[in-house]
Design a protein around this motif. Structure first.
Motif, PDB file in Angstrom:
ATOM      1  N   ARG A 186      -1.042  -7.557   2.975  1.00 23.30           N
ATOM      2  CA  ARG A 186      -1.580  -8.874   2.632  1.00 23.30           C
ATOM      3  C   ARG A 186      -1.414  -9.741   3.874  1.00 23.30           C
ATOM      4  NH1 ARG A 186      -1.258  -9.075  -3.124  1.00 23.30           N
ATOM      5  NH2 ARG A 186       0.206  -7.571  -3.936  1.00 23.30           N
ATOM      6  N   THR A 234       9.756  -4.353   1.391  1.00 21.04           N
ATOM      7  CA  THR A 234       8.583  -5.171   1.735  1.00 21.04           C
ATOM      8  C   THR A 234       8.911  -6.116   2.888  1.00 21.04           C
ATOM      9  OG1 THR A 234       7.660  -5.029  -0.483  1.00 21.04           O
ATOM     10  CG2 THR A 234       6.913  -6.871   0.874  1.00 21.04           C
ATOM     11  N   TRP A 250       1.748 -11.800   7.867  1.00 21.64           N
ATOM     12  CA  TRP A 250       1.364 -10.478   7.372  1.00 21.64           C
ATOM     13  C   TRP A 250       2.495  -9.946   6.516  1.00 21.64           C
ATOM     14  CZ3 TRP A 250       3.569  -5.636   8.363  1.00 21.64           C
ATOM     15  CH2 TRP A 250       2.764  -4.506   8.144  1.00 21.64           C
ATOM     16  N   ILE A 262       0.515  -1.493   0.757  1.00 24.21           N
ATOM     17  CA  ILE A 262      -0.513  -2.515   0.573  1.00 24.21           C
ATOM     18  C   ILE A 262      -0.197  -3.673   1.516  1.00 24.21           C
ATOM     19  CG2 ILE A 262      -1.575  -4.144  -1.055  1.00 24.21           C
ATOM     20  CD1 ILE A 262      -2.151  -1.180  -1.676  1.00 24.21           C
ATOM     21  N   CYS A 279       3.695  -6.385   4.014  1.00 26.90           N
ATOM     22  CA  CYS A 279       3.372  -4.989   3.714  1.00 26.90           C
ATOM     23  C   CYS A 279       4.424  -4.405   2.782  1.00 26.90           C
ATOM     24  CB  CYS A 279       3.298  -4.192   5.007  1.00 26.90           C
ATOM     25  SG  CYS A 279       2.658  -2.515   4.796  1.00 26.90           S
ATOM     26  N   SER A 280       3.941  -3.700   1.741  1.00 28.63           N
ATOM     27  CA  SER A 280       4.826  -3.053   0.768  1.00 28.63           C
ATOM     28  C   SER A 280       5.320  -1.710   1.321  1.00 28.63           C
ATOM     29  CB  SER A 280       4.088  -2.856  -0.552  1.00 28.63           C
ATOM     30  OG  SER A 280       3.029  -1.941  -0.395  1.00 28.63           O
ATOM     31  N   SER A 322       3.349 -14.337  -2.319  1.00 27.08           N
ATOM     32  CA  SER A 322       2.425 -13.252  -1.937  1.00 27.08           C
ATOM     33  C   SER A 322       1.020 -13.481  -2.472  1.00 27.08           C
ATOM     34  CB  SER A 322       2.945 -11.902  -2.438  1.00 27.08           C
ATOM     35  OG  SER A 322       4.117 -11.556  -1.763  1.00 27.08           O
ATOM     36  N   ASN A 323       0.907 -14.057  -3.670  1.00 26.02           N
ATOM     37  CA  ASN A 323      -0.421 -14.265  -4.253  1.00 26.02           C
ATOM     38  C   ASN A 323      -1.205 -15.366  -3.533  1.00 26.02           C
ATOM     39  OD1 ASN A 323       0.912 -16.503  -5.243  1.00 26.02           O
ATOM     40  ND2 ASN A 323       0.407 -16.119  -7.389  1.00 26.02           N
ATOM     41  N   SER A 364      -5.945 -11.803   2.214  1.00 27.26           N
ATOM     42  CA  SER A 364      -6.538 -10.471   2.114  1.00 27.26           C
ATOM     43  C   SER A 364      -5.541  -9.475   1.540  1.00 27.26           C
ATOM     44  CB  SER A 364      -7.015  -9.994   3.485  1.00 27.26           C
ATOM     45  OG  SER A 364      -5.917  -9.895   4.369  1.00 27.26           O
ATOM     46  N   ILE A 365      -6.055  -8.540   0.761  1.00 27.44           N
ATOM     47  CA  ILE A 365      -5.238  -7.492   0.156  1.00 27.44           C
ATOM     48  C   ILE A 365      -5.961  -6.171   0.373  1.00 27.44           C
ATOM     49  CG2 ILE A 365      -4.241  -6.602  -1.975  1.00 27.44           C
ATOM     50  CD1 ILE A 365      -4.372  -9.472  -3.071  1.00 27.44           C
ATOM     51  N   SER A 366      -5.256  -5.208   1.008  1.00 26.55           N
ATOM     52  CA  SER A 366      -5.881  -3.899   1.214  1.00 26.55           C
ATOM     53  C   SER A 366      -4.826  -2.846   1.471  1.00 26.55           C
ATOM     54  CB  SER A 366      -6.850  -3.958   2.392  1.00 26.55           C
ATOM     55  OG  SER A 366      -6.155  -4.240   3.588  1.00 26.55           O
TER      56      SER A 366
END
Length: 118
Positions: A35, A109, A52, A33, A54-55, A14-15, A19-21
């Motif tokens: 990514r 996730t 893509w 969140i 998503c949490s 994931s890191n 993009s993270i938002s």
């Protein structure tokens, strides 16, 4: 033209996603969140492709373009406006017509490979 490859996208840490938002239209807590890692973006139209993630959380979908996705991991539901709830998990693929609106509920996730089409 050279093919674009995103190696081992299901196992990409994931890191290493760019993009993270937070989602733009959350419904309650927790706020999901997102990514992503875009592998391709057209300079002439809105076509793009990538991964893509998503949490967990609940939110409104707001993508205006058509989209085809294959889920690589996780579990979620999507309830299109006026339609029945769809359960999605690893191995499932889905096509969204342009302007498909509805509600996402990310249970575990999720990660998907996507293509956004003009």
């Amino acid at each position: 033209m050279t093919p674009v490859i995103l190696k081992a996208s299901a196992n990409l840490p994931s890191n290493e996603l760019d993009s993270i938002s937070p989602v733009a239209r959350p419904i309650g807590e927790p706020v999901s969140i997102m990514r992503s890692k875009v592998a391709f973006k057209s300079s002439s139209d809105s076509t793009s492709a990538g991964v893509w993630e998503c949490s967990p959380g609940k939110w409104r979908r707001q993508v205006a373009e058509a989209e085809f996705s294959t889920f690589l991991s996780g579990r979620c539901t999507f309830t299109p406006d006026g339609g029945p709830t769809i359960v999605l998990e690893a191995g499932d693929s889905i096509y969204f017509h342009p302007n498909t609106n509805g509600e996402w509920k990310i249970i575990e996730t999720v990660r998907k490979a996507f293509v956004i089409l003009p």
